[in-house]
Design a protein around this motif. Sequence first.
Motif: not given
Length: 245
Positions: A156, A160, A174-176, A178, A202, A204, A240, A242
């Motif tokens: 992960r 990221a 960008y915080t996420e 998917v 996405y 926040d 998802s 982070d």
Amino acid sequence: MPSPEETPAPDPSSFPLLVGAQVEAYALVVRRQTCDELATMLRDGGQSLAASLVGQDRDFTEISRSLAAIPAAPKAEHGAFCRPFDCRCGCDRAQNCLDCHRCVCWRAQCCAQVAADGARARARKAALRRLLDAVDLAMLTELRETVADAEEDALRDTIARRVRLLAPADGCPYTEAVFSAGDFGRLGMGHADYSTRDVRLYIDGHRDPVKAVDLDDAVLSAALGTLAELLRADVGADLSVDLTD
């Protein structure tokens, strides 16, 4: 039982002369013997649970020390004549690989280092196998579960970092990210793959994705494939990740 005053002092000549690493090796032998004797005393006294805990502590300490002695993968070194090419992250382009033309933080594996990396991997696996052959089944199960959790966290983190490098630099924090799982040629393999197409980004405070992008990157695809195999992803499932530091 003799009093402390009556107990004779140990003869220094009865102890072996130890130098350097021999001291730690001898200490491990003494610790194992002490733990074995304590566990036997506890078990004979009807305290089987305490005896098992002593044995597990002994095994865990020995495994930890042995793992620390296994050689880690060295940092990649680069040839003197590496050509600058395909670096998108602002690194010194003198570090690019002559064969695969990728800089060190972008390439998953330099084709000039495949043989050396394979030899190091085989040596580490052989050392681990010698270590684990002496471990009981219960601890092997716990090690496997712990390693799986650590591997998922590392994958992960890799995903990221790659997404942060690949995401469009349009000023959005960008915080996420998917990813969707689909059947991409893995029929009969028991799990789906996470796609690098239409990755939803996405920020926040927003429930809807700000942007959907295609991220064509070999390292990202490899990490997603390994994670999908580890998690046994189902078709249609979402992953998802982070993106915050």
